[in-house]
Design a protein around this motif. Structure first.
Motif, PDB file in Angstrom:
ATOM      1  N   VAL A  38       1.100  -1.315   0.102  1.00  0.00           N
ATOM      2  CA  VAL A  38       0.076  -0.071  -0.056  1.00  0.00           C
ATOM      3  C   VAL A  38       0.748   1.204  -0.031  1.00  0.00           C
ATOM      4  CG1 VAL A  38      -1.800   1.310   1.225  1.00  0.00           C
ATOM      5  CG2 VAL A  38      -1.759  -1.197   1.153  1.00  0.00           C
ATOM      6  N   SER A  39       0.716   2.154  -1.047  1.00  0.00           N
ATOM      7  CA  SER A  39       1.628   3.241  -1.129  1.00  0.00           C
ATOM      8  C   SER A  39       0.745   4.329  -1.066  1.00  0.00           C
ATOM      9  CB  SER A  39       2.310   3.135  -2.590  1.00  0.00           C
ATOM     10  OG  SER A  39       2.907   4.237  -2.824  1.00  0.00           O
ATOM     11  N   ASN A  40       1.117   5.324  -0.215  1.00  0.00           N
ATOM     12  CA  ASN A  40       0.439   6.567   0.190  1.00  0.00           C
ATOM     13  C   ASN A  40       0.998   7.701  -0.288  1.00  0.00           C
ATOM     14  OD1 ASN A  40      -1.248   8.556   1.198  1.00  0.00           O
ATOM     15  ND2 ASN A  40      -0.731   8.116   3.212  1.00  0.00           N
ATOM     16  N   ALA A  41       0.794   7.997  -1.462  1.00  0.00           N
ATOM     17  CA  ALA A  41       1.387   9.455  -2.093  1.00  0.00           C
ATOM     18  C   ALA A  41       0.607  10.448  -1.649  1.00  0.00           C
ATOM     19  CB  ALA A  41       1.539   9.323  -3.727  1.00  0.00           C
ATOM     20  N   THR A  55       0.478   6.476 -10.242  1.00  0.00           N
ATOM     21  CA  THR A  55       0.624   5.129 -10.872  1.00  0.00           C
ATOM     22  C   THR A  55       1.724   4.295 -10.088  1.00  0.00           C
ATOM     23  OG1 THR A  55      -0.514   5.923 -12.629  1.00  0.00           O
ATOM     24  CG2 THR A  55       0.613   3.700 -12.579  1.00  0.00           C
ATOM     25  N   PRO A  56       1.629   3.803  -9.047  1.00  0.00           N
ATOM     26  CA  PRO A  56       2.912   3.086  -8.545  1.00  0.00           C
ATOM     27  C   PRO A  56       3.216   1.869  -9.145  1.00  0.00           C
ATOM     28  CG  PRO A  56       1.128   2.952  -7.012  1.00  0.00           C
ATOM     29  CD  PRO A  56       0.738   3.583  -7.842  1.00  0.00           C
ATOM     30  N   MET A 101     -11.251  10.673  -3.120  1.00  0.00           N
ATOM     31  CA  MET A 101      -9.992  10.310  -3.111  1.00  0.00           C
ATOM     32  C   MET A 101      -9.773   9.288  -4.229  1.00  0.00           C
ATOM     33  SD  MET A 101      -7.942   8.492   0.013  1.00  0.00           S
ATOM     34  CE  MET A 101      -8.794   6.855  -0.236  1.00  0.00           C
ATOM     35  N   HIS A 102      -8.635   9.068  -5.080  1.00  0.00           N
ATOM     36  CA  HIS A 102      -8.292   8.263  -6.031  1.00  0.00           C
ATOM     37  C   HIS A 102      -7.540   7.199  -5.380  1.00  0.00           C
ATOM     38  CE1 HIS A 102     -10.098  10.626  -9.372  1.00  0.00           C
ATOM     39  NE2 HIS A 102      -9.658  11.646  -8.971  1.00  0.00           N
ATOM     40  N   LEU A 103      -8.068   5.827  -5.922  1.00  0.00           N
ATOM     41  CA  LEU A 103      -7.135   4.791  -5.480  1.00  0.00           C
ATOM     42  C   LEU A 103      -6.640   4.345  -7.011  1.00  0.00           C
ATOM     43  CD1 LEU A 103      -9.545   3.084  -3.028  1.00  0.00           C
ATOM     44  CD2 LEU A 103      -7.484   4.466  -2.424  1.00  0.00           C
ATOM     45  N   THR A 104      -5.410   3.630  -6.912  1.00  0.00           N
ATOM     46  CA  THR A 104      -4.950   3.080  -8.023  1.00  0.00           C
ATOM     47  C   THR A 104      -4.352   1.888  -7.854  1.00  0.00           C
ATOM     48  OG1 THR A 104      -2.567   4.059  -7.926  1.00  0.00           O
ATOM     49  CG2 THR A 104      -4.227   5.205  -9.335  1.00  0.00           C
ATOM     50  N   LEU A 105      -4.542   0.631  -8.593  1.00  0.00           N
ATOM     51  CA  LEU A 105      -4.052  -0.739  -8.403  1.00  0.00           C
ATOM     52  C   LEU A 105      -3.100  -1.043  -9.550  1.00  0.00           C
ATOM     53  CD1 LEU A 105      -4.126  -3.338  -6.427  1.00  0.00           C
ATOM     54  CD2 LEU A 105      -6.109  -3.925  -7.820  1.00  0.00           C
ATOM     55  N   THR A 106      -1.969  -1.401  -9.368  1.00  0.00           N
ATOM     56  CA  THR A 106      -1.228  -1.931 -10.354  1.00  0.00           C
ATOM     57  C   THR A 106      -0.830  -3.494 -10.051  1.00  0.00           C
ATOM     58  OG1 THR A 106       0.013   0.141 -10.450  1.00  0.00           O
ATOM     59  CG2 THR A 106       1.222  -1.686 -11.384  1.00  0.00           C
ATOM     60  N   TYR A 107      -0.847  -4.297 -10.748  1.00  0.00           N
ATOM     61  CA  TYR A 107      -0.920  -5.816 -10.462  1.00  0.00           C
ATOM     62  C   TYR A 107      -0.191  -6.474 -11.600  1.00  0.00           C
ATOM     63  CZ  TYR A 107      -5.223  -5.571 -13.004  1.00  0.00           C
ATOM     64  OH  TYR A 107      -6.344  -5.220 -14.140  1.00  0.00           O
ATOM     65  N   ASP A 108       0.403  -7.577 -11.222  1.00  0.00           N
ATOM     66  CA  ASP A 108       1.091  -8.670 -12.196  1.00  0.00           C
ATOM     67  C   ASP A 108      -0.081  -9.457 -12.789  1.00  0.00           C
ATOM     68  OD1 ASP A 108       2.394 -10.247 -13.573  1.00  0.00           O
ATOM     69  OD2 ASP A 108       3.920 -10.631 -12.062  1.00  0.00           O
ATOM     70  N   HIS A 109      -0.378  -9.430 -13.985  1.00  0.00           N
ATOM     71  CA  HIS A 109      -1.495 -10.122 -14.987  1.00  0.00           C
ATOM     72  C   HIS A 109      -1.141 -11.641 -14.997  1.00  0.00           C
ATOM     73  CE1 HIS A 109      -4.552  -7.510 -16.525  1.00  0.00           C
ATOM     74  NE2 HIS A 109      -3.642  -6.475 -16.443  1.00  0.00           N
TER      75      HIS A 109
END
Length: 130
Positions: free
Chosen positions: A50-53, A62-63, A95-103
């Motif tokens: 969880v990255s809190n920018a 986009t972490p 509040m925007h949330l983004t999710l980067t994940y390994d497909h």
């Protein structure tokens, strides 16, 4: 983020922790990161970050995944913006949330469902206490 660079500590067994216990563990690890007293084990075996920018003012970020982890949730800054409630435009907090994940590990529909569930829980914080 510390004066000595970025550290990504690991919280083990999060599914067995209460919100209060999780908060205590986050405080312990944050203090250890700032004071440079973390054990090696505190920095190993992470699977999800969880990255809190948002605390740095990021509106949208986009972490990137830190391999071998599988995903990272980006938490952005909360801001007041116009929103529609019952057909009326009123001030709302967003509040925007983004999710980067390994497909290779997570299917897109599963990831989106997870992100929607996180949003629902944040919109109803009392649900986190049960």
């Amino acid at each position: 983020d510390t004066d000595h660079g970025l550290l990504v500590p690991t919280i083990y067994g999060t599914d067995d922790l209460t919100v209060r216990e999780l908060s205590g563990e986050i405080s312990r690890l944050a203090t250890g990161a700032r004071e440079r007293t973390l054990d090696r084990r505190d920095l190993e075996n992470g699977t999800f970050t969880v990255s809190n920018a948002g605390n740095l003012g990021a509106y949208i970020n986009t972490p990137q995944i830190n391999p071998p982890q599988t995903a990272i949730l980006g938490v952005c800054a909360a801001s007041e913006e116009p929103g529609v409630v019952d057909g009326e435009v009123v001030p709302r907090t967003f509040m925007h949330l983004t999710l980067t994940y390994d497909h290779r590990i997570v299917e897109g529909s599963t990831a989106v469902g997870f992100l929607q569930r996180v949003a629902e829980m944040l919109e109803s914080p009392a649900s986190l206490l049960s």
